[in-house]
Design a protein around this motif. Structure first.
Motif, PDB file in Angstrom:
ATOM      1  N   ALA A  70       0.755  -1.033  -0.090  1.00  0.00           N
ATOM      2  CA  ALA A  70      -0.054   0.067   0.162  1.00  0.00           C
ATOM      3  C   ALA A  70       1.000   1.216   0.181  1.00  0.00           C
ATOM      4  O   ALA A  70       0.619   2.368  -0.604  1.00  0.00           O
ATOM      5  N   ALA A  71       1.893   1.165   0.436  1.00  0.00           N
ATOM      6  CA  ALA A  71       3.081   2.363   0.633  1.00  0.00           C
ATOM      7  C   ALA A  71       3.705   2.498  -0.637  1.00  0.00           C
ATOM      8  O   ALA A  71       4.593   3.180  -0.783  1.00  0.00           O
ATOM      9  N   GLY A  72       3.495   1.590  -1.627  1.00  0.00           N
ATOM     10  CA  GLY A  72       4.229   1.611  -3.005  1.00  0.00           C
ATOM     11  C   GLY A  72       5.536   0.668  -2.939  1.00  0.00           C
ATOM     12  O   GLY A  72       6.184   0.723  -4.056  1.00  0.00           O
ATOM     13  N   VAL A  73       5.762  -0.161  -1.919  1.00  0.00           N
ATOM     14  CA  VAL A  73       6.883  -0.975  -2.241  1.00  0.00           C
ATOM     15  C   VAL A  73       6.417  -2.292  -2.872  1.00  0.00           C
ATOM     16  O   VAL A  73       5.436  -2.750  -2.783  1.00  0.00           O
ATOM     17  N   ASP A  74       7.312  -2.643  -3.949  1.00  0.00           N
ATOM     18  CA  ASP A  74       6.956  -4.021  -4.689  1.00  0.00           C
ATOM     19  C   ASP A  74       7.319  -5.193  -3.755  1.00  0.00           C
ATOM     20  O   ASP A  74       8.199  -5.874  -4.048  1.00  0.00           O
ATOM     21  N   VAL A  75       6.400  -5.677  -2.759  1.00  0.00           N
ATOM     22  CA  VAL A  75       6.485  -6.937  -2.192  1.00  0.00           C
ATOM     23  C   VAL A  75       5.812  -8.225  -2.914  1.00  0.00           C
ATOM     24  O   VAL A  75       4.876  -8.226  -3.094  1.00  0.00           O
ATOM     25  N   ILE A  76       6.580  -9.277  -2.773  1.00  0.00           N
ATOM     26  CA  ILE A  76       6.317 -10.533  -3.137  1.00  0.00           C
ATOM     27  C   ILE A  76       5.998 -11.377  -1.876  1.00  0.00           C
ATOM     28  O   ILE A  76       6.820 -11.567  -1.087  1.00  0.00           O
ATOM     29  N   SER A  77       4.721 -11.687  -1.678  1.00  0.00           N
ATOM     30  CA  SER A  77       4.417 -12.332  -0.326  1.00  0.00           C
ATOM     31  C   SER A  77       4.135 -13.793  -0.766  1.00  0.00           C
ATOM     32  O   SER A  77       3.564 -14.448  -1.454  1.00  0.00           O
ATOM     33  N   MET A  78       5.048 -14.395  -0.038  1.00  0.00           N
ATOM     34  CA  MET A  78       5.290 -16.195   0.115  1.00  0.00           C
ATOM     35  C   MET A  78       4.766 -16.410   1.707  1.00  0.00           C
ATOM     36  O   MET A  78       5.386 -17.339   2.030  1.00  0.00           O
ATOM     37  N   SER A  79       3.942 -15.681   2.371  1.00  0.00           N
ATOM     38  CA  SER A  79       3.739 -16.037   3.608  1.00  0.00           C
ATOM     39  C   SER A  79       2.099 -16.709   3.787  1.00  0.00           C
ATOM     40  O   SER A  79       2.290 -17.506   5.043  1.00  0.00           O
ATOM     41  N   LEU A  80       1.376 -16.516   2.891  1.00  0.00           N
ATOM     42  CA  LEU A  80       0.076 -17.285   3.412  1.00  0.00           C
ATOM     43  C   LEU A  80      -0.121 -18.704   2.688  1.00  0.00           C
ATOM     44  O   LEU A  80       0.356 -18.739   1.362  1.00  0.00           O
TER      45      LEU A  80
END
Length: 389
Positions: free
Chosen positions: A27-37
């Motif tokens: 939401a803050a504009g960081v390109d995060v890839i989530s492998m958490s869920l």
């Protein structure tokens, strides 16, 4: 406002917390890839969505039976019986042996609340899913963690089980295919555990089989294949993983012990009245309908498993067992640092969200979910390799 000691004593879900941090960074504009869920990225199959829509049109909008609508309970019993049809088990489930809950998580919680008294011990092989231990604590039970070994593919051995049992042992929790390791108990391994349990007839077995449809090169044997456990086995499953229906929140438990079913139904009656009727009709369509969609999703996960294992093998400091089921990779990172420190490093520097093994009782590891698309897996592993190198 004062909050209760029992709630203050439990830990927050680290997997959900990491997913929330990833959402905030995005939401803050960081390109995060989530492998958490552990959530399939596929859409719920069309015929299941249509069944939910038809349930709305047909006015499935009122209270239903506490334990679930009869037609869904029958479908669940028939599905479970199909899993043991090829084994010499005399266990046959009927609709009366089924309780439908709001997700498999609630089924597990209710089972523990129904069985465990304050001071009772519950054996949990580690690593284990994040919520088992906290649920036991909420029931006033005592968690007896048993640290499994890499060389055993993180599966509980009969020697470890026997050593952990005491006069206060009330329950043992097993999960195969396993979250977070992806390990699957072989029939021989389960037989060895059952041979130990034969000497302790008062110990209840809770078998979490939510990933039983998602295996690769092997099959996950249900604990219902063993007659010795007939009156003290609780099997938990649901539609979230196999049918990409996480948001529908439909899970269930099966048990042949009538006293348990009666008590657990009373608990659920005070707790929620019934699971959502529309979602129950969708779950019935999932179980009764064409199972091709399940196999198609399994094949997608199998391809992703091959990809992530190949890429992980190229990362210095990663040591892992190839997962046989579910959709998780659980590498040991102790050659680099602790799991907690590696997780923070990957989030801040690689912008990849994973979960520390400490959440699962195994702090030397991290968990990566490959329930995301191939492009994101490739990019996430590229980033991880670059940062750790």
């Amino acid at each position: 406002m004062q909050t209760s000691r029992r709630v203050n004593a439990i830990a927050a879900s680290q997997s959900l917390a990491m997913a929330e941090r990833a959402r905030q960074m995005k939401a803050a504009g960081v390109d995060v890839i989530s492998m958490s869920l552990g959530e399939p990225d596929m859409d719920t199959p069309e015929h299941i969505r249509r069944a939910a829509q038809e349930a709305i049109d047909n006015h499935w909008s009122h209270y239903g039976p506490v334990a679930g609508i009869p037609s869904l309970r029958e479908a669940i019993a028939e599905t479970q019986n199909g899993l043991i049809a090829n084994y010499p088990s005399s266990i046959v489930f009927s609709a009366e042996d089924v309780i439908v809950s709001v997700g498999a998580k609630m089924a597990i919680y209710n089972a523990i609340q129904t069985v465990v008294n304050p001071g009772d011990e519950v054996i949990i092989p580690m690593p284990s899913w994040v919520s088992y231990s906290e649920m036991v604590k909420l029931a006033g039970g005592i968690v007896v963690p048993v640290t499994t070994r890499y060389e055993d593919h993180y599966n509980l051995t009969p020697e470890q089980l026997r050593a952990a049992i005491s006069p206060r042992t009330r329950m043992v929790i097993l999960c195969s295919p396993n979250n977070p390791t992806g390990s699957v108990y072989s029939p021989e391994e389960l037989k060895a555990l059952v041979a130990v349990l034969r000497d302790y007839p008062d110990v209840v077995v809770l078998s979490d089989e939510i990933y039983n449809c998602l295996t690769y090169g092997t099959q996950a044997l249900t604990m219902a294949a063993f007659d010795e456990l007939a009156d003290r086995l609780i099997v938990v499953n649901g539609v979230s993983k196999a049918y990409a229906m996480t948001g529908y929140r439909i899970g269930w438990l099966l048990c042949k012990n009538k006293a348990f079913i009666g008590a657990c139904t009373r608990l659920q009656g005070q707790q929620l009245t019934c699971a959502t009727m529309i979602a129950q009709k969708a779950a019935e369509a999932a179980l009764r309908g064409d199972q091709t969609c399940v196999e198609q999703m399994r094949q997608v996960f199998a391809e992703r498993r091959e990809l992530i294992c190949r890429l992980a093998a190229e990362i210095p400091g990663f040591t892992f067992c190839e997962p046989q089921g579910a959709f998780y990779l659980f590498p040991d990172v102790s050659a680099i640092s602790t799991g907690d420190e590696v997780v923070e490093m990957l989030l801040e520097k690689a912008h990849v969200a994973v979960v520390s093994g400490s959440a699962f009782g195994y702090p030397s590891c991290i968990r990566l979910s490959y329930a995301i698309n191939t492009k994101d897996i490739e990019e996430a592993m590229r980033r991880i390799k670059a940062v750790l190198a």
